[in-house]
Motif scaffolding. Structure first.
Motif, PDB file in Angstrom:
ATOM      1  N   ILE A   1     -13.908  10.575  -4.914  1.00 17.83           N
ATOM      2  CA  ILE A   1     -14.647  10.414  -3.654  1.00 17.83           C
ATOM      3  C   ILE A   1     -15.814  11.408  -3.701  1.00 17.83           C
ATOM      4  O   ILE A   1     -15.592  12.623  -3.747  1.00 17.83           O
ATOM      5  N   GLU A  55      -6.208  16.553  -3.178  1.00 16.88           N
ATOM      6  CA  GLU A  55      -5.378  16.582  -1.960  1.00 16.88           C
ATOM      7  C   GLU A  55      -5.373  15.220  -1.241  1.00 16.88           C
ATOM      8  O   GLU A  55      -4.429  14.899  -0.498  1.00 16.88           O
ATOM      9  N   PHE A  56      -6.431  14.447  -1.457  1.00 16.65           N
ATOM     10  CA  PHE A  56      -6.650  13.210  -0.692  1.00 16.65           C
ATOM     11  C   PHE A  56      -5.413  12.314  -0.531  1.00 16.65           C
ATOM     12  O   PHE A  56      -5.050  11.950   0.586  1.00 16.65           O
ATOM     13  N   PRO A  57      -4.702  11.960  -1.633  1.00 18.07           N
ATOM     14  CA  PRO A  57      -3.529  11.071  -1.444  1.00 18.07           C
ATOM     15  C   PRO A  57      -2.451  11.704  -0.560  1.00 18.07           C
ATOM     16  O   PRO A  57      -1.752  10.993   0.163  1.00 18.07           O
ATOM     17  N   ARG A  62      -5.245  14.083  -9.318  1.00 19.32           N
ATOM     18  CA  ARG A  62      -5.098  13.270  -8.104  1.00 19.32           C
ATOM     19  C   ARG A  62      -3.988  12.237  -8.289  1.00 19.32           C
ATOM     20  O   ARG A  62      -3.206  11.972  -7.372  1.00 19.32           O
ATOM     21  N   LEU A  78     -16.064  14.624  -1.449  1.00 20.47           N
ATOM     22  CA  LEU A  78     -14.980  15.614  -1.468  1.00 20.47           C
ATOM     23  C   LEU A  78     -15.082  16.464  -2.737  1.00 20.47           C
ATOM     24  O   LEU A  78     -15.472  15.955  -3.798  1.00 20.47           O
ATOM     25  N   THR A  81       0.855  -1.208   0.000  1.00 27.13           N
ATOM     26  CA  THR A  81       0.000   0.000   0.000  1.00 27.13           C
ATOM     27  C   THR A  81       0.878   1.241   0.000  1.00 27.13           C
ATOM     28  O   THR A  81       0.611   2.219  -0.714  1.00 27.13           O
ATOM     29  N   SER A  82       1.905   1.187   0.811  1.00 34.42           N
ATOM     30  CA  SER A  82       2.827   2.322   0.897  1.00 34.42           C
ATOM     31  C   SER A  82       3.557   2.537  -0.447  1.00 34.42           C
ATOM     32  O   SER A  82       3.735   3.677  -0.902  1.00 34.42           O
ATOM     33  N   GLU A  87     -10.241  18.857  -2.649  1.00 34.69           N
ATOM     34  CA  GLU A  87     -10.072  17.812  -1.630  1.00 34.69           C
ATOM     35  C   GLU A  87      -9.776  16.454  -2.251  1.00 34.69           C
ATOM     36  O   GLU A  87      -8.994  15.670  -1.698  1.00 34.69           O
ATOM     37  N   ARG A  97      -0.173  11.770   5.841  1.00 30.71           N
ATOM     38  CA  ARG A  97      -0.202  12.500   7.113  1.00 30.71           C
ATOM     39  C   ARG A  97       0.913  13.533   7.198  1.00 30.71           C
ATOM     40  O   ARG A  97       1.508  13.755   8.248  1.00 30.71           O
ATOM     41  N   LEU A 135      -2.984  13.616   2.005  1.00 32.26           N
ATOM     42  CA  LEU A 135      -3.414  13.515   3.405  1.00 32.26           C
ATOM     43  C   LEU A 135      -3.191  12.116   3.960  1.00 32.26           C
ATOM     44  O   LEU A 135      -3.019  11.938   5.162  1.00 32.26           O
ATOM     45  N   LEU A 136      -3.174  11.131   3.070  1.00 35.26           N
ATOM     46  CA  LEU A 136      -2.930   9.759   3.534  1.00 35.26           C
ATOM     47  C   LEU A 136      -1.513   9.601   4.067  1.00 35.26           C
ATOM     48  O   LEU A 136      -1.240   8.740   4.888  1.00 35.26           O
ATOM     49  N   HIS A 147       1.261   4.105  -2.850  1.00 35.16           N
ATOM     50  CA  HIS A 147       1.033   5.512  -2.521  1.00 35.16           C
ATOM     51  C   HIS A 147       2.154   6.414  -3.020  1.00 35.16           C
ATOM     52  O   HIS A 147       1.912   7.477  -3.581  1.00 35.16           O
TER      53      HIS A 147
END
Lengths: 438, 238
Positions: free
Chosen positions: B107, B117-119, B165, B110, B90-91, B114, B124, B121-122, B94
């Protein structure tokens, strides 16, 4: 944070479903909040009503064993108690001196049994504040040594009015039959179911009726501000008094009962005593049964809550399973772009958490609203249920502890209900999830 | 890989070694991919072409680590994905791969900003990347649609959001599964041109599947699949 944001947006996205599910939670919380508040309010009111009737929360008596082995209640050594009260910091103004007897009023061929409380009118501020005189003046009551105040109900039963002289029959402390007379100087509004069985006369007159010195009294009734301190203060007083004089052992709830308006307890004869001794009791000793009723109500409320929660949880599980299948495509996408399994799970759990929070808040607000509405409908004082009310008004004091426990319970259970669908969503194969919608 | 090491295989940027994929279908099995081997260089603009059911999406899914081969190896940037745990895969997805889907897969709750931006924010990351996101939005021509949710956008606009995205994490590889299938031919062409421009300017490797012959021609490297096997491989200029 992104999980929380998505969880909130997802809740808002399915408004109807969120409202229905949150509404079910809110209903459950409303019921349990009302039951908890009612129980606490009823328990408080019963105690408050009894404390009014019994004039205080802690009671001290001096028991004197006479030569013929009869026990007489009469304060012969008041200074011992007064010193002890001063030592533990009880304000003398909160201490009332009282004598009482079970009497029978007779007027125009009619009769009514009453507990006649002998009170010192100048010192009985709480009584003056709570007593609502329908007829007569307080000044007249204070100035007439033979004055008596009856409840409206008793006056009506006797057919007596202000100024009428009543014959009263009673027993003296030594058990001899005696007859006296009292003049009606006040008729009070029935102060609840229990209050209507008490009449109030001057302490000196009551003392003379039961044949004890007129400047004496049978019991000290102490009022305290907070119920929660009753047992602690009673034990403290019992200990301190025991260091100065003989005291009767603290009694257990099984030994006592409230009969009419007298405090009755079974002496513990396992330790023989002579001379005089003091007994210290409190309102909780006499109202143990009320606490049992209160506990039963709380348990009933909890059972109702658990049943409701069980039903709600089935709804939550089904809804989240449905949500999971509806969002297969989103889950697949989020996993594909790099969302970890635990984040997918958190997303669902946050959604459950917010749902519980909104449902809970709505439930509490509903409970406050319902309790306010119920407050608009007073219970008639002649209704036995009025015992649980504050002057006929059902009260719902906010129970912060219960509110916190209910919040934790509903949140934890809702999150648990969402746990399995959340785990299933997290374990979903991203390729299969994406294929399912292709 | 049983006896051979990665060095011995002389792997490229993306390498598929004798990859097979078998799906159970009731009591039978479907052989979606049968022994595909590929070697893709960084910066390529590749089209995987073929009719429906030829295995295009399955190959893309395996390259993108969202599906695992039944047999064979997928090696991304010298890492055999078979040896990685789900968390590591998964990492890897990403940070290394961007995805563009046929049906956009935005999504719905969103908005444009947003979704892009979503990926980020994953990961963090506390660092604000607003300027980068706004740059991407400008690049895909959605400056005036920044606060709109997917249901307020046209198909072409949604696919542009999906492209932005896919690029926001600055991946080295972008996988696009039939990115023009749900678009009209003009819009589809523009989307492919946009992808081509990004490939040219940023050097991002693009692998897209399509069954549209006109779009296939735009690719530098075309791999044609038929019945789960490579039927033809063409490099422009060869």
């Amino acid at each position: 944070m992104i999980e929380m944001k998505l969880a909130l947006r997802n809740l808002a996205r399915q408004k109807k479903r969120t409202i229905l599910l949150g509404g079910a939670i809110a209903f459950g919380i409303m019921v349990i909040t009302l039951v908890n508040s009612f129980t606490a309010g009823a328990e408080y009111n019963v105690k408050e009503n009894f404390s009014y009737l019994l004039a205080g929360h802690i009671y001290v008596e001096e028991q004197i064993r006479r030569d013929d082995d009869k026990v007489v209640l009469l304060f012969e050594h008041p200074q011992v108690v007064e010193e002890t009260l001063a030592e533990i910091g009880i304000d003398a103004r909160s201490v009332m001196r009282r004598s009482a007897y079970q009497g029978q009023f007779i007027f125009s061929g009619r009769s009514a049994d009453q507990t006649v409380q002998g009170v010192n009118w100048e010192r009985e501020n709480a009584l003056q504040e709570r007593m609502i005189l329908l007829e007569g003046q307080l000044e007249d009551i204070i100035s007439d040594p033979s004055a008596v105040v009856l409840s409206e109900q008793v006056a009506r039963r006797l057919g007596a009015e202000i100024g009428d002289e009543l014959i009263v029959r009673m027993s003296t402390v030594t058990g001899q039959q005696n007859v006296g007379s009292l003049v009606i100087r006040g008729i009070m509004q029935d102060p609840g179911l229990l209050g209507s069985i008490s009449a109030y006369a001057h302490l000196e007159m009551v003392n003379s009726h039961i044949n004890i010195p007129v400047d004496s009294y049978q019991a000290l009734h102490i009022s305290i501000d907070r119920f929660t301190q009753v047992d602690m203060l009673t034990d403290q007083l019992h200990r301190a008094l025991g260091e100065r004089a003989a005291v009767a052992p603290r009694i257990s709830q099984q030994d006592v009962a409230v009969t009419s308006t007298s405090l009755v307890y079974q002496d513990d004869e396992s330790e023989p005593w002579t001379g005089s001794r003091f007994s210290v009791t409190n309102i909780n000793d006499y109202l143990g049964q009320i606490e049992q009723i209160s506990s039963a109500l709380t348990i009933t409320g909890m059972v109702i809550l658990l049943v409701l929660i069980a039903i709600i949880m089935v709804g939550v599980i089904n809804t989240f399973r449905m949500v999971m299948y509806e969002r297969v495509k989103e889950i697949g996408t989020m996993r594909a772009v790099g969302m970890q399994r635990k984040s997918v799970k958190r997303l669902f759990l946050w959604e459950a958490c917010f749902l519980a929070l909104f449902g809970y808040l709505a439930g509490v607000v509903l409970a406050l609203g319902v309790s306010a509405v119920i407050g608009f409908f007073p219970i008639p004082l002649e209704n036995p249920f009025s015992l649980f009310t504050q002057s006929g008004i059902i009260t719902f004091p906010i129970q912060l502890g219960s509110l916190a426990v209910n919040f934790l319970l509903i949140t934890v259970l809702t999150v648990c209900a969402a746990w399995f669908p959340a785990r299933k969503a997290a374990r979903m194969d991203p390729a299969a999830a994406l294929r399912a919608t292709a | 890989m049983t006896n051979q090491t990665l060095e011995e295989l002389a792997v490229g940027f993306v390498t598929l070694q004798d990859v097979h994929k078998v799906y159970p279908l009731g009591k039978t099995e479907v052989h979606a991919v049968q022994g595909v081997s590929l070697d893709i260089q960084e910066g390529d603009f590749i089209s995987i072409a073929g009719p429906s059911g030829s295995g295009k999406s399955t190959v893309l899914n395996m390259i993108g680590c969202i599906d695992v081969p039944t047999k064979g190896s997928v090696i991304l940037d010298s890492q055999d994905t078979k040896t990685l745990k789900d968390r590591e895969i998964t990492s890897l997805r990403h940070r290394f791969i961007g995805f563009i889907f046929q049906s956009f897969n935005l999504i719905p709750v969103l908005n444009t900003y947003e979704n892009i931006e979503f990926p980020l924010l994953l990961a963090r990351k506390k660092l604000s990347q607003r300027e980068w996101i706004e740059h991407l939005i400008e690049e895909v021509g959605l400056k005036d649609w920044i606060s709109h949710r997917p249901n307020e956008l046209s198909g072409g606009q949604r696919q542009r959001v999906a492209i932005a995205r896919a690029l926001v994490t600055k991946p080295r590889l972008v996988l696009a599964d039939e990115p023009t299938a749900n678009l009209d031919s003009d819009t589809g062409e523009k989307i492919i041109e946009l992808m081509k421009r990004i490939n040219r300017e940023q050097g991002t490797t693009f692998i897209f599947s399509t069954h549209d012959q006109d779009i296939v021609q735009i690719a530098d490297h075309v791999i044609r699949l038929l019945d789960g096997k490579i039927a033809e491989e063409q490099r422009r200029g060869q």
